[in-house]
Design an enzyme around this catalytic site. Structure first.
Site, mmCIF file in Angstrom:
data_model
loop_
_atom_site.group_PDB
_atom_site.id
_atom_site.type_symbol
_atom_site.label_atom_id
_atom_site.label_comp_id
_atom_site.label_asym_id
_atom_site.label_seq_id
_atom_site.Cartn_x
_atom_site.Cartn_y
_atom_site.Cartn_z
ATOM 1 N N ILE A 24 28.514 147.408 29.032
ATOM 2 C CA ILE A 24 27.509 146.411 29.422
ATOM 3 C C ILE A 24 26.243 147.099 29.953
ATOM 4 C CG2 ILE A 24 27.057 144.344 30.794
ATOM 5 C CD1 ILE A 24 30.128 144.010 31.053
ATOM 6 N N LYS A 44 28.878 158.601 35.785
ATOM 7 C CA LYS A 44 29.809 159.724 35.948
ATOM 8 C C LYS A 44 30.287 160.272 34.602
ATOM 9 C CE LYS A 44 34.371 160.419 38.104
ATOM 10 N NZ LYS A 44 35.472 159.690 38.777
ATOM 11 N N PHE A 91 26.866 148.552 37.726
ATOM 12 C CA PHE A 91 27.882 148.331 36.693
ATOM 13 C C PHE A 91 29.009 149.357 36.816
ATOM 14 C CE2 PHE A 91 23.958 146.781 34.696
ATOM 15 C CZ PHE A 91 24.360 145.596 34.119
ATOM 16 N N THR A 135 33.497 140.254 38.684
ATOM 17 C CA THR A 135 34.248 139.707 37.550
ATOM 18 C C THR A 135 34.904 138.377 37.922
ATOM 19 O OG1 THR A 135 36.292 140.075 36.296
ATOM 20 C CG2 THR A 135 36.087 141.298 38.313
ATOM 21 N N ASP A 136 35.148 137.551 36.901
ATOM 22 C CA ASP A 136 35.874 136.290 37.150
ATOM 23 C C ASP A 136 37.321 136.557 37.571
ATOM 24 O OD1 ASP A 136 36.868 137.156 34.685
ATOM 25 O OD2 ASP A 136 36.561 135.242 33.644
ATOM 26 N N GLU A 137 37.782 137.797 37.351
ATOM 27 C CA GLU A 137 39.188 138.102 37.662
ATOM 28 C C GLU A 137 39.479 138.081 39.168
ATOM 29 O OE1 GLU A 137 41.008 141.230 35.387
ATOM 30 O OE2 GLU A 137 39.525 141.040 33.793
ATOM 31 N N TYR A 159 42.942 146.352 39.700
ATOM 32 C CA TYR A 159 41.531 146.310 39.276
ATOM 33 C C TYR A 159 40.795 145.175 39.979
ATOM 34 C CZ TYR A 159 37.540 144.792 36.444
ATOM 35 O OH TYR A 159 36.291 144.370 36.040
ATOM 36 N N SER A 162 40.257 145.688 43.614
ATOM 37 C CA SER A 162 39.195 146.651 43.956
ATOM 38 C C SER A 162 37.823 145.990 43.811
ATOM 39 C CB SER A 162 39.294 147.914 43.094
ATOM 40 O OG SER A 162 38.920 147.652 41.754
ATOM 41 N N LYS A 163 37.665 145.127 42.810
ATOM 42 C CA LYS A 163 36.385 144.448 42.625
ATOM 43 C C LYS A 163 36.153 143.428 43.762
ATOM 44 C CE LYS A 163 33.963 144.861 39.478
ATOM 45 N NZ LYS A 163 32.856 145.839 39.236
ATOM 46 N N ASN A 188 34.967 137.597 30.348
ATOM 47 C CA ASN A 188 35.102 138.741 29.427
ATOM 48 C C ASN A 188 33.902 138.836 28.495
ATOM 49 O OD1 ASN A 188 37.600 139.249 30.468
ATOM 50 N ND2 ASN A 188 38.710 139.012 28.539
ATOM 51 N N PRO A 214 48.025 144.729 18.405
ATOM 52 C CA PRO A 214 48.977 144.566 19.510
ATOM 53 C C PRO A 214 48.531 143.456 20.455
ATOM 54 C CG PRO A 214 47.650 146.571 19.816
ATOM 55 C CD PRO A 214 47.175 145.917 18.551
HETATM 56 N N1 LIG Z 1 33.683 144.154 30.161
HETATM 57 C C1 LIG Z 1 33.873 142.963 30.675
HETATM 58 O O1 LIG Z 1 34.366 142.074 29.995
HETATM 59 C C2 LIG Z 1 33.480 142.672 32.107
HETATM 60 C C3 LIG Z 1 33.519 141.353 32.567
HETATM 61 C C4 LIG Z 1 33.115 141.077 33.856
HETATM 62 C C5 LIG Z 1 32.686 142.089 34.684
HETATM 63 N N2 LIG Z 1 32.682 143.377 34.231
HETATM 64 C C6 LIG Z 1 32.193 144.437 35.147
HETATM 65 O O2 LIG Z 1 31.014 144.953 34.560
HETATM 66 C C7 LIG Z 1 30.879 146.348 34.856
HETATM 67 C C8 LIG Z 1 30.697 147.123 33.561
HETATM 68 O O3 LIG Z 1 31.814 146.887 32.727
HETATM 69 P P1 LIG Z 1 31.952 147.598 31.313
HETATM 70 O O4 LIG Z 1 32.838 146.775 30.499
HETATM 71 O O5 LIG Z 1 30.618 147.973 30.829
HETATM 72 O O6 LIG Z 1 32.742 148.905 31.750
HETATM 73 P P2 LIG Z 1 32.865 150.316 31.021
HETATM 74 O O7 LIG Z 1 34.181 150.848 31.437
HETATM 75 O O8 LIG Z 1 32.519 150.212 29.588
HETATM 76 O O9 LIG Z 1 31.702 151.171 31.712
HETATM 77 C C9 LIG Z 1 31.763 151.594 33.051
HETATM 78 C C10 LIG Z 1 30.768 152.741 33.205
HETATM 79 O O10 LIG Z 1 30.781 153.148 34.578
HETATM 80 C C11 LIG Z 1 30.846 154.557 34.637
HETATM 81 N N3 LIG Z 1 31.504 154.938 35.894
HETATM 82 C C12 LIG Z 1 32.804 154.712 36.243
HETATM 83 N N4 LIG Z 1 33.027 155.212 37.475
HETATM 84 C C13 LIG Z 1 31.844 155.734 37.901
HETATM 85 C C14 LIG Z 1 31.438 156.391 39.086
HETATM 86 N N5 LIG Z 1 32.292 156.623 40.076
HETATM 87 N N6 LIG Z 1 30.158 156.801 39.202
HETATM 88 C C15 LIG Z 1 29.266 156.589 38.193
HETATM 89 N N7 LIG Z 1 29.601 155.986 37.036
HETATM 90 C C16 LIG Z 1 30.880 155.557 36.902
HETATM 91 C C17 LIG Z 1 31.645 154.975 33.408
HETATM 92 O O11 LIG Z 1 31.396 156.323 33.062
HETATM 93 C C18 LIG Z 1 31.136 153.982 32.373
HETATM 94 O O12 LIG Z 1 29.982 154.460 31.729
HETATM 95 C C19 LIG Z 1 32.135 146.733 35.629
HETATM 96 O O13 LIG Z 1 31.805 146.757 36.990
HETATM 97 C C20 LIG Z 1 33.129 145.616 35.331
HETATM 98 O O14 LIG Z 1 33.982 145.424 36.423
HETATM 99 C C21 LIG Z 1 33.067 143.698 32.971
#
Ligand SMILES: NC(=O)c1ccc[n+]([C@@H]2O[C@H](COP(=O)([O-])OP(=O)(O)OC[C@H]3O[C@@H](n4cnc5c(N)ncnc54)[C@H](O)[C@@H]3O)[C@@H](O)[C@H]2O)c1
Length: 335
Positions: A24, A44, A91, A135-137, A159, A162-163, A188, A214
């Protein structure tokens, strides 16, 4: 459309985007650059960050720095060099529920401690505001109806716990120090560049490889799905707002069971039926999530532009056109 009374644009804002090399975050970085904002992109580079997510040119434009937000010293040094920002959009997170079930420690580090370090930056005047991407979770599971922003939190996986913990710290900092923090709770996401360990890319790549898709349990678990571009636009509207009436905003999507999703994806790739392998259910698997997002719709004029059934074809095409990206993602998730 962002309502005029809120709009800061054409003010060119300075952002810190954390996790901007992930799914995202990388789309959000592109949205900000399209609108000519200035960015310090921090990531990271965990297994979830695909180096192909942003071109080298975009990484340079966004001042990419490889930094762990849980490492306060490196984070502060880097941010100090960049100077005062208008908004931090966080993010950065460990984002895969299954991994949190196997080992929750990295989730505590990145999702809670990392968020704390960003809140400290905010408290110390390094930024004017912060948007915490939650997140909605965090609401837990529900059988009927939808959660609104006042619903109780009942996180049920490491997960989501933690959020939710990170959110609690946001609330505490807002209340104690008067800092400006907004929390978004999104459904999602689907779209290009999502790690192949997540359900939709896994289903798509399974079909490409002639493998079974799966699916956990009996596939009846239900989730809402929103296109990543719509999610980014919702965050952008909030980021560009000088004020908001609330500090928590749900962002919803269209609801499907996992089985429905597998069928739609299979049909879109011209398969008559989904070829499914039912696998042992995830521990503590939440049955259903659903959010009421009337607040962001009425206050910020946000509504999704992309409908799942019509947009999934383009998503599938993107994965089909990016075999190199898939190869890297598959290699990284095995790490
Ligand atoms: N994907 C979804 O459906 C969804 C839905 C709701 C909320 N979210 C939230 O949105 C955010 C982004 O989700 P995503 O799907 O893009 O996740 P993702 O796993 O694709 O990306 C996460 C990014 O964060 C970086 N990262 C992780 N730990 C780090 C740290 N300690 N320091 C710096 N960078 C770090 C990773 O390298 C990665 O690039 C998350 O916080 C997630 O909880 C995701």
């Amino acid at each position: 459309m962002i309502p005029e009374q809120y709009l800061l644009y054409p003010y060119r804002m300075r952002f810190i985007v954390t996790g901007g090399m992930g799914f995202i975050g990388s789309h959000f970085v592109e949205l900000l650059l399209e609108n000519e904002h200035e960015i310090l992109l921090i990531d990271k580079m965990t297994y979830a960050a695909n180096p192909l997510n942003l071109s080298q040119e975009v990484q340079n434009q966004a001042n990419f720095r490889k930094i762990d937000i849980a490492d306060a010293i490196s984070l502060n040094e880097c941010v100090e060099k960049f100077g005062l920002v208008d908004c931090i959009v966080n993010f950065a997170a460990e984002s895969h529920v299954d991994r949190s079930i196997k080992n929750s420690m990295p989730f505590i580090e990145s999702n809670i401690k990392g968020t704390m370090n960003l809140l400290e930056l905010l408290r110390n005047g390094g930024a004017k505001s912060m948007i915490q991407i939650s997140t909605d979770e965090v609401y837990g599971s529900l059988d009927t109806g939808s959660w609104d922003e006042q619903s109780n939190l009942d996180p049920r996986s490491p997960y989501s716990a933690s959020k939710a913990s990170a959110e609690m710290m946001c609330n505490a900092y807002r209340n104690t120090y008067g800092v400006k923090v907004i929390v978004t709770r999104c459904a999602n996401n689907f779209g290009p560049r999502q790690s192949v360990e997540k359900f939709i890319p896994l289903a798509i790549t399974s079909i490409f490889n002639g493998n079974q898709i799966p699916i956990y349990g009996d596939g009846s678990n239900r989730r809402e799905w929103v296109h990543v571009f719509d999610h980014c636009q919702a965050i952008y509207n909030l980021a560009m707002a000088e004020k908001s009436n609330h500090y928590i905003y749900n962002i919803g999507g269209k609801e499907f069971s996992n089985l429905n999703i597998a069928e739609i994806i299979s049909k879109t790739t011209n398969k008559e039926h989904a070829n499914i392998e039912f696998v042992t259910d995830r521990l503590g698997h939440d049955f259903r999530y659903s959010v009421n997002d009337e607040r962001i719709r009425s206050e910020f004029g946000w509504k999704p532009k992309y409908d799942f059934e019509s947009a999934i074809g383009e998503t599938i095409d993107w994965y089909r056109s990016n075999p190199e990206w898939i190869k890297i993602s598959q290699k990284q998730v095995k790490k």
